[in-house]
Design a protein around this motif. Structure first.
Motif, short mmCIF file in Angstrom:
data_model
loop_
_atom_site.label_atom_id
_atom_site.label_comp_id
_atom_site.label_asym_id
_atom_site.label_seq_id
_atom_site.Cartn_x
_atom_site.Cartn_y
_atom_site.Cartn_z
N LEU A 169 0.86 -1.19 0.00
CA LEU A 169 0.00 0.00 0.00
C LEU A 169 0.89 1.24 0.00
O LEU A 169 1.90 1.29 0.70
CB LEU A 169 -0.91 0.00 1.23
CG LEU A 169 -1.97 -1.10 1.27
CD1 LEU A 169 -2.74 -1.03 2.59
CD2 LEU A 169 -2.92 -0.99 0.09
N CYS A 170 0.53 2.22 -0.78
CA CYS A 170 1.36 3.41 -0.95
C CYS A 170 1.43 4.23 0.34
O CYS A 170 0.41 4.54 0.93
CB CYS A 170 0.78 4.28 -2.07
SG CYS A 170 1.66 5.82 -2.28
N PRO A 171 2.65 4.56 0.79
CA PRO A 171 2.76 5.41 1.99
C PRO A 171 2.45 6.87 1.71
O PRO A 171 2.41 7.68 2.63
CB PRO A 171 4.22 5.22 2.41
CG PRO A 171 4.95 4.77 1.21
CD PRO A 171 3.95 4.11 0.29
N PHE A 172 2.24 7.22 0.43
CA PHE A 172 2.04 8.64 0.10
C PHE A 172 0.59 8.99 -0.22
O PHE A 172 0.25 10.14 -0.34
CB PHE A 172 2.93 9.04 -1.08
CG PHE A 172 4.39 8.82 -0.81
CD1 PHE A 172 5.06 9.66 0.05
CD2 PHE A 172 5.07 7.76 -1.39
CE1 PHE A 172 6.41 9.46 0.33
CE2 PHE A 172 6.41 7.56 -1.13
CZ PHE A 172 7.08 8.40 -0.26
N HIS A 173 -0.25 7.99 -0.44
CA HIS A 173 -1.66 8.31 -0.60
C HIS A 173 -2.51 7.17 -0.04
O HIS A 173 -2.03 6.06 0.15
CB HIS A 173 -1.99 8.62 -2.07
CG HIS A 173 -2.29 7.42 -2.94
ND1 HIS A 173 -1.31 6.63 -3.49
CD2 HIS A 173 -3.47 6.90 -3.32
CE1 HIS A 173 -1.88 5.67 -4.20
NE2 HIS A 173 -3.19 5.80 -4.11
N ASP A 174 -3.77 7.50 0.26
CA ASP A 174 -4.67 6.51 0.85
C ASP A 174 -5.15 5.54 -0.22
O ASP A 174 -5.66 5.97 -1.25
CB ASP A 174 -5.89 7.21 1.45
CG ASP A 174 -5.66 7.50 2.93
OD1 ASP A 174 -4.91 6.73 3.55
OD2 ASP A 174 -6.23 8.48 3.43
N TYR B 230 8.00 3.36 -7.06
CA TYR B 230 7.05 4.12 -7.86
C TYR B 230 5.64 3.71 -7.49
O TYR B 230 5.38 2.53 -7.23
CB TYR B 230 7.27 3.88 -9.36
CG TYR B 230 6.35 4.70 -10.23
CD1 TYR B 230 6.58 6.08 -10.39
CD2 TYR B 230 5.25 4.14 -10.85
CE1 TYR B 230 5.72 6.86 -11.15
CE2 TYR B 230 4.39 4.93 -11.63
CZ TYR B 230 4.64 6.28 -11.77
OH TYR B 230 3.79 7.05 -12.51
N CYS B 231 4.74 4.71 -7.41
CA CYS B 231 3.34 4.39 -7.13
C CYS B 231 2.53 4.60 -8.40
O CYS B 231 2.49 5.70 -8.93
CB CYS B 231 2.80 5.28 -6.01
SG CYS B 231 1.03 5.05 -5.78
N PHE B 232 1.90 3.53 -8.90
CA PHE B 232 1.10 3.63 -10.10
C PHE B 232 -0.22 4.35 -9.83
O PHE B 232 -0.94 4.72 -10.74
CB PHE B 232 0.85 2.25 -10.70
CG PHE B 232 2.11 1.66 -11.29
CD1 PHE B 232 2.45 1.90 -12.61
CD2 PHE B 232 2.96 0.90 -10.50
CE1 PHE B 232 3.63 1.39 -13.15
CE2 PHE B 232 4.14 0.39 -11.03
CZ PHE B 232 4.48 0.64 -12.36
N GLY B 233 -0.52 4.57 -8.55
CA GLY B 233 -1.73 5.31 -8.21
C GLY B 233 -1.51 6.81 -8.22
O GLY B 233 -2.20 7.54 -8.92
N CYS B 234 -0.52 7.27 -7.46
CA CYS B 234 -0.35 8.72 -7.32
C CYS B 234 0.87 9.26 -8.05
O CYS B 234 1.06 10.47 -8.13
CB CYS B 234 -0.30 9.11 -5.84
SG CYS B 234 1.18 8.57 -4.97
N GLY B 235 1.72 8.40 -8.57
CA GLY B 235 2.84 8.88 -9.36
C GLY B 235 4.08 9.25 -8.56
O GLY B 235 5.06 9.73 -9.12
ZN LIG Z 1 0.66 6.54 -4.11
#
Ligand SMILES: [Zn+2]
Length: 583
Positions: free
Chosen positions: A38-43, A59-64
């Motif tokens: 789970l991304c530590p930078f977005h929910d 890299y987060c494919f959700g928030c970039g």
């Molecule tokens: Zn993210």
């Protein structure tokens, strides 16, 4: 402090265990050859965060959000690049080396360290004196009457300076410090007869530290009524610059990085009271106008994924308004979401939490209005409605403010309607007036605020990467930048790559400030890994396509939209390849 050598940075990079490092912030699971979580930078509920253990990239494919180990530590701990290197070196046990200073620089460094040691010693002395000295009883009572506990006083290292003329002087001399050092640290000053005496006497001492907790000076509140100004600060010197200081930044930073926001107040005791009430992100500005440097520090709570929020709980008198508008412009350029907490007149944040509790303040935070809305409402509330000229004047001020809000937004419509209502003029008239005063440099839409740091990041990475960076800097097209200012900066940097601070146009202060920021940030990092540059450029491409998809969908162009979606898929696949994933 001299910069770490390229070799040191390479060895630290080599030594880092990326999976271990990231696992401290989020649980990672192995899926085939890659790690995900789970991304530590977005929910999020389903994992889109990816770690390449071999190349040490995330890299987060959700928030970039993405980068290397250094950037991960910068982002999660709120450190600059050199600090991140230092921290990673410590945890992986790498011996560090710094660039060889020239002897003069080495001497300056040693002198600064001496002054830091002296100020640290003074801080501890004052703090002990506040706790123990009989003559500090009135100060202890005053602080207790403001509802401040001993714990919070200790955490902020609040102290008391003896009323005698030379206690600091005598103690520091015994500790091996020279008179010249005492003067340079701002602790002593020379009298008319030439003798030295303590600068601070009989005052409550609030240490002013930098973000890393090093004390650079003091703000001092008098206790008696008849001894000089109520507040006395360290005067400007090599270490201490008033315009850079934020009281409490060293304590507030951790909480602020977590919540993505700062609360800015005016008084030292406001910071303490809010902290004690569980609002740990409070800092105080010294003086009324916020400076570029202070805002840069506050802006660090945001990142390429999350727009940082700065709440102002300040006196919003007429004189302060122009200053706040300046702060608002600085905030826009930095992608900071600036909000104003409406405080009851004559009540400061400390009073508010003492009288009505922490929830009363938190409720006001929830209701805090974006800066422009707040200002328009103040203008309307203050308007002289009795005379036509009073209404004209208010309309003139309001339309200037409204013109800074992007057109065709709900906020702008609401403000136009409010102005028309209050000033009793037709809505169309206010709308037309505001449209005609559209400022030359329109502020960006807040929805693009999250792209701004990604753009600035690419500029910095390119500038620090020599010929490779020069090559990458030429790649993005104009529409890769959501902010016009970043386009201008890119053009300037392409032309003046080897000497970016030269030939800055004098009539474009925003460009000057941005290029300075980027150039200095680039200075402290060595050549960037090409994969990081590639990732950063792909991220801009992805954001550009998303902006176009939004536009196409607003205009109902469905074919175009599906073409764009396919293009985005391709970019995501390329990002996947950088992350070591095979399609
Ligand atoms: Zn993210």
């Amino acid at each position: 402090m001299a910069l770490f050598t390229k070799d040191t940075i390479d060895r630290v990079r080599e030594a880092v265990d990326m999976v271990h490092l990231v696992s401290e912030k989020t649980d990672l699971r192995r899926v085939g050859t890659r790690w995900t979580g789970l991304c530590p930078f977005h929910d999020e509920r389903t994992p889109s965060f990816s770690v390449n253990a071999d190349e040490k990239l995330y890299y987060c494919f959700g928030c970039g959000e993405g980068g290397d180990a250094f950037k991960f530590v910068q982002q999660t701990e709120g450190l600059d690049f050199q600090e991140a290197v230092e921290q990673l070196a410590e945890r992986s046990g790498v011996q560090v080396e710094r660039e060889q200073d020239d002897p003069a620089a080495e001497q300056r460094r040693r002198r600064r360290e001496r002054l830091h040691a002296l100020l640290d010693r003074a801080t501890r002395f004052y703090a002990t004196y506040l706790r123990e000295a009989a003559e500090a009883a009135a100060a202890r009572e005053y602080l207790a009457s403001r509802g401040l506990s001993e714990d919070v006083l200790a955490e902020f290292r609040v102290g008391y300076s003896p009323s005698a003329w030379d206690r600091m002087l005598v103690g520091a001399r015994q500790g091996g410090f020279s008179e010249e050092e005492l003067m340079a640290a701002g602790l002593a000053q020379r009298g008319r007869s030439g003798g030295l005496y303590d600068r601070f006497r009989g005052r409550i001492m609030f240490p002013l530290a930098d973000a890393r907790g090093r004390v650079l000076g003091f703000g001092a509140r008098q206790m008696g009524e008849d001894r000089g100004p109520k507040y006395l600060n360290t005067s400007e010197n090599d270490l201490y610059h008033k315009g850079r200081q934020l009281f409490g930044i060293d304590v507030a930073r951790k909480d602020a990085m977590k919540s993505g926001r700062f609360v800015v107040v005016e008084g030292y005791t406001d910071v303490l009271a809010l902290h004690q009430a569980g609002i740990g992100e409070a800092v105080a500005i010294m003086g009324t106008a916020m400076t570029q440097e202070q805002l840069a520090e506050l802006a660090k709570v945001g990142d390429s994924n999350r727009r940082g929020m700065v709440f102002l709980a300040l006196d919003a008198d007429r004189a302060g308004r122009e200053a706040m508008l300046r702060a608002a412009r600085l905030a826009e350029d930095r992608g900071v979401d600036l909000r104003v907490i409406d405080m009851p007149e004559g009540t400061d944040p400390a009073d508010l939490v003492n009288q009505d509790g922490a929830d009363a303040f938190k409720e006001r935070m929830d209701r805090a209005a974006p800066m422009i809305e707040f200002q328009v409402r103040r203008v309307l509330a203050d308007a002289d409605l009795e005379t036509p000229s009073g209404r004209d004047q208010a309309l003139g001020e309001a339309r200037k403010l409204i013109s800074a809000v992007p057109e065709r937004t709900a906020t702008r419509d609401a403000l136009v309607r409010e102005a028309a209502d209050r000033l009793d003029v037709p809505v169309d008239y206010v709308m037309e007036q505001a449209a005609r005063t559209r400022p030359a440099s329109a502020p960006i839409l807040s929805s693009t605020g999250d792209a701004l740091r990604a753009e600035r990041e690419l500029l910095t990475l390119c500038l620090s990467s020599g010929d490779l960076g020069r090559d990458y800097l030429a790649r993005p097209k104009d529409d890769h930048f959501a902010l016009e200012l970043h386009r201008r900066a890119r053009d300037h940097l392409v032309q003046h790559f080897d000497d970016p601070l030269s030939a800055l146009p004098e009539d474009d202060p925003a460009l000057g400030a941005l290029v300075h920021d980027v150039a200095f940030a680039a200075l402290e990092r060595p050549a960037t890994d090409e994969r990081v540059l590639r990732m950063s450029l792909l991220e801009l491409e992805r954001r550009r396509i998303e902006r176009e998809i939004k536009r196409a969908s607003q205009d109902g162009e469905h074919t175009r939209k599906s073409e764009l979606a396919a293009a985005e898929q391709k970019v995501l696949q390329e990002l996947g390849a950088v992350m070591g994933q095979t399609a």
